[in-house]
Write an enzyme that holds these catalytic residues in place. Sequence first.
Site, PDB file in Angstrom:
ATOM      1  N   CYS A   1       0.789  -1.048   0.047  1.00  0.00           N
ATOM      2  CA  CYS A   1       0.075   0.048  -0.084  1.00  0.00           C
ATOM      3  C   CYS A   1       0.824   1.356  -0.012  1.00  0.00           C
ATOM      4  CB  CYS A   1      -0.799  -0.017   1.064  1.00  0.00           C
ATOM      5  SG  CYS A   1      -2.028  -1.221   0.885  1.00  0.00           S
TER       6      CYS A   1
ATOM      7  N   GLU B   1      -0.763   5.642  13.371  1.00  0.00           N
ATOM      8  CA  GLU B   1      -0.384   6.976  12.400  1.00  0.00           C
ATOM      9  C   GLU B   1      -0.588   8.220  13.286  1.00  0.00           C
ATOM     10  OE1 GLU B   1      -2.388   7.332   8.497  1.00  0.00           O
ATOM     11  OE2 GLU B   1      -0.745   8.791   8.101  1.00  0.00           O
TER      12      GLU B   1
ATOM     13  N   HIS C   1      -9.573   2.553  -0.173  1.00  0.00           N
ATOM     14  CA  HIS C   1      -8.262   2.126  -0.217  1.00  0.00           C
ATOM     15  C   HIS C   1      -7.594   1.653  -1.507  1.00  0.00           C
ATOM     16  CE1 HIS C   1      -4.151   1.300   0.995  1.00  0.00           C
ATOM     17  NE2 HIS C   1      -4.288   0.832   2.047  1.00  0.00           N
TER      18      HIS C   1
ATOM     19  N   LYS D   1      -8.983   8.874   2.079  1.00  0.00           N
ATOM     20  CA  LYS D   1      -9.788   7.419   1.946  1.00  0.00           C
ATOM     21  C   LYS D   1     -11.075   7.327   2.431  1.00  0.00           C
ATOM     22  CE  LYS D   1      -5.336   4.707   2.024  1.00  0.00           C
ATOM     23  NZ  LYS D   1      -4.358   5.582   2.244  1.00  0.00           N
TER      24      LYS D   1
ATOM     25  N   HIS E   1      -2.020   8.411   5.536  1.00  0.00           N
ATOM     26  CA  HIS E   1      -2.462   6.890   5.149  1.00  0.00           C
ATOM     27  C   HIS E   1      -3.905   6.811   5.462  1.00  0.00           C
ATOM     28  CE1 HIS E   1      -1.507   3.319   3.244  1.00  0.00           C
ATOM     29  NE2 HIS E   1      -1.713   2.654   4.458  1.00  0.00           N
TER      30      HIS E   1
ATOM     31  N   PHE F   1       1.668  -3.476   3.963  1.00  0.00           N
ATOM     32  CA  PHE F   1       2.015  -4.632   4.441  1.00  0.00           C
ATOM     33  C   PHE F   1       3.519  -4.925   4.198  1.00  0.00           C
ATOM     34  CE2 PHE F   1      -2.737  -6.528   4.041  1.00  0.00           C
ATOM     35  CZ  PHE F   1      -3.032  -5.665   5.012  1.00  0.00           C
TER      36      PHE F   1
END
Lengths: 412, 79
Positions: free
Chosen positions: A167, A318, A341, A336, A307, A400
Amino acid sequence: MTAADGRFDAAVTGIGMVTPAGLGTAASWDRIKSADGTAAQRVPALAGIPADIGCWISDFDPAAAVGKRKAWRLDRSSQLAVAAAAEALADAGLDPASWDGARVGVVLGSGIGGASAWEKQHHVLLEQGSEKVSAMLIPMLAVNMSAGYIAMEFGARGPNFVTATACASGTTAVGAARELLRGGRCDVVITGGTEACLIPSIISGFQQMGALSGRRDDPTVASRPFDVDRDGFVPAEGAAVLVLERPESARARGARIRANISGYGASADAYNATAPEPQGTGAELALRAALDDARAEPSAVDHVNAHGTSTPLNDLMEARLIRRVLGDRPTVTSVKGVTGHSLGASGAIEVAVAALTVEHRLIPPTANLDSQDPEIDLDVVAKAARPADVEVAVSNSFGFGGQNAVVLLTRP
Amino acid sequence: MTSTYDRLVGLLAKSFGIEADEVAPANTFEDLELDSLALVELTLAAQEEFGITLTDDDLHAKSSLTEAAEVLDAKQVTV
């Protein structure tokens, strides 16, 4: 240009976007800044599996975007990328017929590649046999092909590759693209990210991990970054492409510079395959590296394009990271809430939005942020876009594998 | 023109984005910008459409559509 303080700026001279928020940069920006809900719907390709909602670009016409004689050859992820690249080059005012293609690089990010072609041909293999498998499978599947097709379409014969950091892929691509300019290897780099994997096998995999929102009956409120009731991300597809040049060459040809990419940092959590390190110490390395690269103090950061996936774990990690490193001054937003996403494309979409935020002096709000998580002690922009003279912005992406990438943007 | 020709032209439209009004019987696959991988795809699609078995050599880049239709007709006769 190398600034007097040693900072290297890559000028963003063109932006192209094909996102669930809209076809094209203008349409995407309009919906992102209005933030009136997640652009999610039931996805026909996901019919029959429990997690059947996603931010699907239902009005994308591949034949119109890449030509009907070519469309069948390209996986959807490549179609989206070529369409976004065409818009970005036109926006930059660059004419591929007249440039020195050997000086034009392409660096895209993609997390998965042509998974839909793979899934479809696997059915063919099982049901009809090996001799019926498509000869186009490999060029549709391979994760590098989106950048390859952009080269073929526009005659970009410089370095050409795809970065894969899950991502964070699109963000990693922008960082790598800037290095090609800094090192003098290219005069123009076409960069960004693409993803199109709203298919049953992939989405079932995310569902089984517990990563997805369960709000299938109310998709428009399903993606709610930083909200106390967030319950997972909404999968999406999309692409964003930026044209980067050295500022002096951009100015010499009279190009408009929307924003500069002035810093980049990357790191690994070295912690877990899918969960972020809870305090964000790995991500902090990337953020601090981006600040150092840009010769910027943490206190200089005005805005964070987060993110912000809408998963319980990411958003808390975050938020702790931003608060610890940057304090409570920067405004924070996550697009998002609108776009969902889009995995390997998300970082590119968000760097593009951060550039538009700098250019338009307007921070888009985080959609569906009705009740901010009390553990998230940040100035998250909600409900309405907020005018602000953003001089320095950062865009975070965490993939990831614990792969982290941060881009720092400045006003030209 | 044979119906085989028309069905072949239909396949080109359906699978390769080449419309009927863009082709002529004398066009070769090469003229229509169908490369070797595209010919593999066309061979698969034609086998499905006509219920026949084709070898890799039956449809050539330099075959005209008329010639290709004759090949497909011959295969159908032998089935």
